[in-house]
Each structure stands twice: as C-alpha cells, then as structure tokens.
Design a protein around this motif. Structure first.
Motif, PDB file in Angstrom:
ATOM      1  N   ALA A  22     -14.794  -7.036  -3.455  1.00 23.52           N
ATOM      2  CA  ALA A  22     -13.666  -7.029  -4.382  1.00 23.52           C
ATOM      3  C   ALA A  22     -14.115  -7.261  -5.825  1.00 23.52           C
ATOM      4  N   LEU A  23     -15.108  -8.119  -6.012  1.00 22.63           N
ATOM      5  CA  LEU A  23     -15.549  -8.460  -7.358  1.00 22.63           C
ATOM      6  C   LEU A  23     -16.500  -7.422  -7.949  1.00 22.63           C
ATOM      7  N   THR A  24     -17.339  -6.818  -7.117  1.00 24.03           N
ATOM      8  CA  THR A  24     -18.380  -5.924  -7.647  1.00 24.03           C
ATOM      9  C   THR A  24     -17.977  -4.455  -7.680  1.00 24.03           C
ATOM     10  N   ASN A  25     -17.173  -4.003  -6.719  1.00 20.33           N
ATOM     11  CA  ASN A  25     -16.821  -2.575  -6.729  1.00 20.33           C
ATOM     12  C   ASN A  25     -15.323  -2.314  -6.555  1.00 20.33           C
ATOM     13  N   GLN A  26     -14.495  -3.375  -6.491  1.00 27.10           N
ATOM     14  CA  GLN A  26     -13.033  -3.254  -6.425  1.00 27.10           C
ATOM     15  C   GLN A  26     -12.585  -2.233  -5.369  1.00 27.10           C
ATOM     16  N   SER A  27     -13.132  -2.349  -4.161  1.00 26.82           N
ATOM     17  CA  SER A  27     -12.835  -1.369  -3.115  1.00 26.82           C
ATOM     18  C   SER A  27     -12.028  -1.952  -1.954  1.00 26.82           C
ATOM     19  N   VAL A  28     -11.501  -3.180  -2.086  1.00 30.98           N
ATOM     20  CA  VAL A  28     -10.692  -3.784  -1.033  1.00 30.98           C
ATOM     21  C   VAL A  28      -9.231  -3.417  -1.261  1.00 30.98           C
ATOM     22  N   ASP A  29      -8.635  -2.686  -0.326  1.00 30.34           N
ATOM     23  CA  ASP A  29      -7.231  -2.301  -0.416  1.00 30.34           C
ATOM     24  C   ASP A  29      -6.403  -3.312   0.374  1.00 30.34           C
ATOM     25  N   LEU A  30      -5.719  -4.220  -0.332  1.00 30.86           N
ATOM     26  CA  LEU A  30      -5.005  -5.310   0.325  1.00 30.86           C
ATOM     27  C   LEU A  30      -3.829  -4.813   1.151  1.00 30.86           C
ATOM     28  N   ILE A  31      -3.182  -3.728   0.720  1.00 34.41           N
ATOM     29  CA  ILE A  31      -2.055  -3.196   1.490  1.00 34.41           C
ATOM     30  C   ILE A  31      -2.546  -2.671   2.845  1.00 34.41           C
ATOM     31  N   LEU A  32      -3.624  -1.912   2.811  1.00 35.59           N
ATOM     32  CA  LEU A  32      -4.198  -1.401   4.050  1.00 35.59           C
ATOM     33  C   LEU A  32      -4.696  -2.543   4.928  1.00 35.59           C
ATOM     34  N   ALA A  33      -5.325  -3.544   4.323  1.00 35.70           N
ATOM     35  CA  ALA A  33      -5.844  -4.686   5.085  1.00 35.70           C
ATOM     36  C   ALA A  33      -4.713  -5.436   5.782  1.00 35.70           C
ATOM     37  N   ALA A  34      -3.565  -5.606   5.099  1.00 33.33           N
ATOM     38  CA  ALA A  34      -2.432  -6.317   5.704  1.00 33.33           C
ATOM     39  C   ALA A  34      -1.885  -5.548   6.905  1.00 33.33           C
ATOM     40  N   LEU A  35      -1.755  -4.217   6.778  1.00 30.52           N
ATOM     41  CA  LEU A  35      -1.269  -3.412   7.903  1.00 30.52           C
ATOM     42  C   LEU A  35      -2.233  -3.478   9.086  1.00 30.52           C
ATOM     43  N   LEU A  36      -3.541  -3.405   8.807  1.00 33.71           N
ATOM     44  CA  LEU A  36      -4.543  -3.467   9.870  1.00 33.71           C
ATOM     45  C   LEU A  36      -4.512  -4.823  10.572  1.00 33.71           C
ATOM     46  N   LEU A  37      -4.306  -5.888   9.804  1.00 32.97           N
ATOM     47  CA  LEU A  37      -4.289  -7.228  10.382  1.00 32.97           C
ATOM     48  C   LEU A  37      -3.095  -7.423  11.305  1.00 32.97           C
ATOM     49  N   VAL A  38      -1.921  -6.928  10.891  1.00 32.67           N
ATOM     50  CA  VAL A  38      -0.724  -7.066  11.718  1.00 32.67           C
ATOM     51  C   VAL A  38      -0.892  -6.318  13.040  1.00 32.67           C
ATOM     52  N   GLY A  39      -1.309  -5.058  12.965  1.00 26.47           N
ATOM     53  CA  GLY A  39      -1.494  -4.275  14.186  1.00 26.47           C
ATOM     54  C   GLY A  39      -2.584  -4.837  15.073  1.00 26.47           C
ATOM     55  N   MET A  82       7.207   7.510   8.077  1.00 25.89           N
ATOM     56  CA  MET A  82       7.261   6.578   6.954  1.00 25.89           C
ATOM     57  C   MET A  82       5.858   6.407   6.370  1.00 25.89           C
ATOM     58  N   GLN A  83       5.695   6.712   5.103  1.00 25.49           N
ATOM     59  CA  GLN A  83       4.394   6.640   4.464  1.00 25.49           C
ATOM     60  C   GLN A  83       4.375   5.586   3.368  1.00 25.49           C
ATOM     61  N   ILE A  84       3.193   5.116   3.083  1.00 26.99           N
ATOM     62  CA  ILE A  84       2.985   4.161   2.004  1.00 26.99           C
ATOM     63  C   ILE A  84       1.743   4.585   1.224  1.00 26.99           C
ATOM     64  N   TYR A  85       1.802   4.380  -0.084  1.00 26.59           N
ATOM     65  CA  TYR A  85       0.677   4.779  -0.926  1.00 26.59           C
ATOM     66  C   TYR A  85      -0.320   3.633  -1.024  1.00 26.59           C
ATOM     67  N   LEU A  86      -1.589   3.945  -0.768  1.00 24.64           N
ATOM     68  CA  LEU A  86      -2.668   2.957  -0.851  1.00 24.64           C
ATOM     69  C   LEU A  86      -3.282   3.047  -2.239  1.00 24.64           C
ATOM     70  N   PRO A  87      -3.118   2.030  -3.085  1.00 24.46           N
ATOM     71  CA  PRO A  87      -3.564   2.129  -4.476  1.00 24.46           C
ATOM     72  C   PRO A  87      -5.073   2.210  -4.653  1.00 24.46           C
ATOM     73  N   ILE A  88      -5.843   1.562  -3.789  1.00 24.68           N
ATOM     74  CA  ILE A  88      -7.297   1.591  -3.927  1.00 24.68           C
ATOM     75  C   ILE A  88      -7.878   2.843  -3.283  1.00 24.68           C
ATOM     76  N   ALA A  89      -7.379   3.192  -2.109  1.00 20.91           N
ATOM     77  CA  ALA A  89      -7.827   4.425  -1.451  1.00 20.91           C
ATOM     78  C   ALA A  89      -7.298   5.673  -2.152  1.00 20.91           C
ATOM     79  N   GLU A  90      -6.217   5.509  -2.930  1.00 21.82           N
ATOM     80  CA  GLU A  90      -5.613   6.581  -3.721  1.00 21.82           C
ATOM     81  C   GLU A  90      -5.119   7.739  -2.846  1.00 21.82           C
ATOM     82  N   LEU A  91      -4.407   7.382  -1.779  1.00 22.14           N
ATOM     83  CA  LEU A  91      -3.787   8.416  -0.949  1.00 22.14           C
ATOM     84  C   LEU A  91      -2.649   7.804  -0.149  1.00 22.14           C
ATOM     85  N   PRO A  92      -1.643   8.629   0.229  1.00 18.14           N
ATOM     86  CA  PRO A  92      -0.559   8.133   1.079  1.00 18.14           C
ATOM     87  C   PRO A  92      -0.978   8.172   2.542  1.00 18.14           C
TER      88      PRO A  92
END
Length: 309
Positions: A236-253, A1-11
């Motif tokens: 997040a404000l200066t370079n928009q590099s925080v991927d919230l989807i990836l962060a949520a998965l990392l936090l749960v695990g 099962m894969q998910i696309y990371l919008p900020i990292a720009e890869l599945p």
C-alpha cells in the motif's frame, strides 16, 4: 450488480466476487490451508491486474488468518516462541519480496515473473505432494505404515547446526538457522505471489522438523498473519496497489465459505485429502502453463513507464 474497483480500475460483479471468494474459502476450510494460492490466480484470470491481485489478496489472507490465530490461541495450540522465529525470518523475506516485486513492475516484467513463478512452484509442490499421497495409499493398501518411521535419536543434519533453541510447545530442539531460512523463503514467495505460504510451511514443519500437526497449523497461521499484514502495508505504501473494496468483498465471501468447508472436512478421508489437494495445486500450475502458450488477443500494447506518468 456491479461495483467499480478504484485501484484495479475496472467494474466487476459483486456476486461473482462473493461466489469466487466463497468457493475458495470452502476449499480453504476443507483442506486447512490459506486460499491465497488459489484466489490470486483466479483474480488474474478475471482480468484483475496481477499487481492489484497480489497486494489485495495479501490483505484478505491477513484478515482471514486472524480468526484462526485466535481459535488456536484459546486452545493453546500455538507456539509463540517458534512463531517469533518464523515471523522474524518472514518479515525479512517479505521486505525483499516487495522490493523485488516493485523492481519487476518498473521493468514491465511483473506479469511474466508471476506466471513463471506459479508454474514452477505449483508444479514442484503439487508433484511432490501427489507422489507422497500415492506412495502412502499404496503402502496402506499393502498393509504397511503410510510412512517409514524415523528411529529414535536420529535427527537430520540441518537440525544440528549452530544456534540451537528449545521449543517446548513444539517438542523441538533444533537450530534456528534452517527455521529462519524457511521463513525467509516463504515470506519472499508470499510478497511476490500474494500467498500465505501455509501449503509450504505446514508440510515442511511436519516432515522436516517433526513438529506435532496440532501445533503446526496455529503457529503457521500466526506467521502468515504477521507477514501478510506487513506485505499489505508495504504494498500500500510503495506501489498503492491494495484495493480495499475488493479486499472487503473477498474477506466476506471467504469467511462464509470457510465455515461450510470446515464442516465438510469432518467427513473427508485423510488419503483423499492429500490426493485432492495435490491435484488442486497441480491444476493451478497447469492453468498458468497453458497461459504461456496462448497467443494474446492484443499482441501489441503501449505502456508508459512509471517515471513518465
């Protein structure tokens, strides 16, 4: 099962991310340190862009630190006065770290800076910890105290600098200058490498300032919570590099893995604890060192500067 990371720009595989963050959370709970120093390089090894890995792990570290801070607050094992000094220095270091991070990214040298920083920092820290663990083991085997006790009334010179302050909960009377300087350095490192810095701050407060370990961990987590929250917002404000989807998965695990790690830590010998943690840090530094000498699969690439996009 894969998910696309919008900020990292890869599945990426959801199960892989959960398993990876769970394993790092287990190690974090086992050793009582933040897992950012492991999670960031592991994400980079999975081809997550270094800028996204650093900024996203900062968000994960901030989120995972919250539960620890609340737990130590309830047990009254948190020195808010000392934590405020650490937070003040940490915020200054974080601001400079994010500015340096962005400048290196614009110059196209961010990947090299992160790799060299991990090699240098982890080799030094891991080497010192390994030396301390082996020396303590040899002294214990010879029937001597693990460490030489400092005589009562003797204090290092850095504690006698101006602007002394009394921290009652930490049983400390010392200058705030070295404490703030330590926090600035750790805040800078955290913003550039995406690590909380607890694996540096905790030993430094115990060995250099002789603060009781029961207070050190909670105070360190408080500093990490505030500085990593600030680093996440700045990234997040200066370079928009925080991927919230990836962060949520990392936090749960990470939260799930930390629960099992905390239980396993009860059966871990103290000497084995220090030795294993030192070897773990050294192994990460060695992995990055090897990366420097491996020829890239595509030695030529075209990168547009951000001003041209």
């Amino acid at each position: 099962m894969q998910i696309y990371l919008p900020i990292a720009e890869l599945p990426i595989s959801i199960l892989m991310v959960l398993g990876l963050s769970g394993a790092v959370g287990f190690i974090s709970g086992l050793f009582g340190v933040g897992g950012g120093f492991l999670l960031t390089p592991l994400l980079i090894f999975l081809d997550i862009p270094p800028a996204v890995a650093v900024a996203t792990v900062a968000a994960q570290v901030a989120g995972s630190s919250m539960t620890g801070v609340l737990a130590y607050w309830r047990r009254k094992a948190l020195d808010l006065k000392l934590g405020s000094v650490l937070v003040g220095g940490g915020i200054i270091g974080t601001i400079f770290g994010v500015l340096f991070f962005n400048s290196m990214r614009r110059l196209g040298q961010l990947d090299l800076v992160i790799t060299l920083s991990y090699v240098t920092l982890f080799t030094i820290i891991g080497g010192l910890m390994l030396y301390d663990a082996l020396r303590a083991a040899l002294r214990a085997k010879a029937g001597k105290p693990a460490r030489l006790r400092r005589r009562a009334g003797t204090h290092p010179q850095w504690m006698k600098l101006p602007w002394r302050m009394r921290f009652h909960s930490s049983q400390l009377y010392a200058s705030v200058i070295p404490i703030a300087a330590l926090a600035i350095v750790i805040g800078f490192i955290g913003a550039v490498l995406g690590v909380g810095g607890g694996f540096i701050l905790v030993p430094a407060l115990i060995y250099f300032f002789r603060i009781p370990p029961a207070v050190v961990v909670g105070t360190s987590l408080f500093q990490i919570l505030v500085t990593m929250t600030g680093a996440t917002m700045l990234h997040a404000l200066t370079n928009q590099s925080v991927d919230l989807i990836l962060a949520a998965l990392l936090l749960v695990g990470g939260v799930i893995g930390a629960q099992f790690g905390g239980r396993a830590a009860r059966n871990l010998n103290v000497d084995s604890f220090r030795l294993l943690l030192a070897l773990l840090i050294l192994s990460v530094g060695l992995r990055f060192a090897i990366e420097l000498f491996i020829p890239p699969s595509d030695p030529f690439s075209v990168v547009l500067p951000e001003s041209a996009r």
